[in-house]
Design an enzyme around this catalytic site. Sequence first.
Site, short mmCIF file in Angstrom:
data_model
loop_
_atom_site.label_atom_id
_atom_site.label_comp_id
_atom_site.label_asym_id
_atom_site.label_seq_id
_atom_site.Cartn_x
_atom_site.Cartn_y
_atom_site.Cartn_z
N THR A 106 1.58 -2.54 9.87
CA THR A 106 1.25 -2.44 8.44
C THR A 106 2.48 -2.14 7.59
O THR A 106 2.66 -2.72 6.51
CB THR A 106 0.21 -1.33 8.21
OG1 THR A 106 -0.99 -1.64 8.93
CG2 THR A 106 -0.12 -1.18 6.73
N GLN A 157 -4.53 -5.59 6.99
CA GLN A 157 -3.53 -4.84 6.25
C GLN A 157 -2.40 -5.73 5.77
O GLN A 157 -1.80 -6.46 6.56
CB GLN A 157 -2.97 -3.72 7.12
CG GLN A 157 -4.00 -2.71 7.58
CD GLN A 157 -4.55 -3.02 8.96
OE1 GLN A 157 -4.74 -4.19 9.30
NE2 GLN A 157 -4.81 -1.98 9.76
N TRP A 213 -7.50 10.07 4.49
CA TRP A 213 -6.82 9.45 5.61
C TRP A 213 -6.29 10.52 6.56
O TRP A 213 -6.27 10.34 7.78
CB TRP A 213 -5.68 8.57 5.07
CG TRP A 213 -4.89 7.84 6.10
CD1 TRP A 213 -5.28 7.52 7.38
CD2 TRP A 213 -3.57 7.32 5.96
NE1 TRP A 213 -4.29 6.83 8.03
CE2 TRP A 213 -3.22 6.69 7.18
CE3 TRP A 213 -2.64 7.30 4.91
CZ2 TRP A 213 -1.99 6.07 7.38
CZ3 TRP A 213 -1.42 6.68 5.11
CH2 TRP A 213 -1.10 6.08 6.32
N ASP A 230 -9.04 0.77 1.00
CA ASP A 230 -7.95 1.75 1.00
C ASP A 230 -6.72 1.20 0.30
O ASP A 230 -5.58 1.38 0.76
CB ASP A 230 -7.58 2.14 2.44
CG ASP A 230 -8.75 2.68 3.24
OD1 ASP A 230 -9.65 3.26 2.63
OD2 ASP A 230 -8.76 2.50 4.47
#
Length: 322
Positions: free
Chosen positions: A105, A134, A238, A180
């Site tokens: 990511t 991602q 997270w 997210d």
Amino acid sequence: MKKPLLLLAYMFLCFNLLAQSGVQYELVVAQDGSGDYTSIQAAIDAAKAFPDKRITIYISNGIYREKVRVPSWNNKLSLVGQDAGKTIISWNDHFKKIDRGRNSTFFTYTLLVEADDFYAENLTIENTAGPVGQAVALHVEGNRCAFVNCRILGNQDTLYVNGENSKQYFNNCTIRGTTDFIFGSATVVFNNSTIVSLKDSYITAASTTQGKEFGFVFMNCELQAAKGITNVYLGRPWRPYAKTVFLNCELGKHIVPEGWKEWSNTENLNSSYYAEYNNSGPGAVTAYRVGWSKQLDSKEADSYTIRNILGNWVENINKEEK
């Protein structure tokens, strides 16, 4: 002995002045060749390391298909586009494409800012990989970094704002994504900005570190959603100690009544801080908010000012750009 020493000191001073006089503090990037460079990265690479004052790179309209890095030695650097909707930095890396293991990511960025005192204005920064997992558009690690009138566009993990001691500011920006899509450990103020959800999912995933007074703070923002999107959470933790607060924002009907969601590790809720104050819109009804979230009173809300959260550098960098 004194004369040789004085002569040496004089020569050293002259050398420094000559070296500094050759520095370009303003550079122009234009794809048609009318500027100093045709790529953004080439201009950054040509900028003086650790300059004594701000260096500004003006970018003409165009789609710049390049993966751009602002390294730590290019501090006090500004990227200023001609038009936010027409000056576009675009790339399409994503987790599976990078294929560098579990941390892929963090290599998917379109623009990576490692330098302190970075400033960006009138830019679109996008990751065009699509809904494939991602795929970061903007990754910021530097301290005292500001983004004004910028569009940060992507899907999952659009904006990674990180750095245990990093403070960042987004003003009059549009941030768009799916899951997210605003995440990281930095202390960040999002002011007068538009946050657009493209999927029934989560907006924020803070990982604020222990002992930090503030994490993600949204002020005077508008939360919107694409057509058909009806179940969006304001955020989830997270990591432990995650902090996210929305103040004086307009929350669309896509925000679920619960407001917030736990991650897989429910123990994070014991140290996380999720709060709201004086929000409006159909998604701002607090009657069914999760029990571990908080509604601030006016005294608590008074501490949420840009100066108190970030310091006075935001005011100073705005002065430098005028």
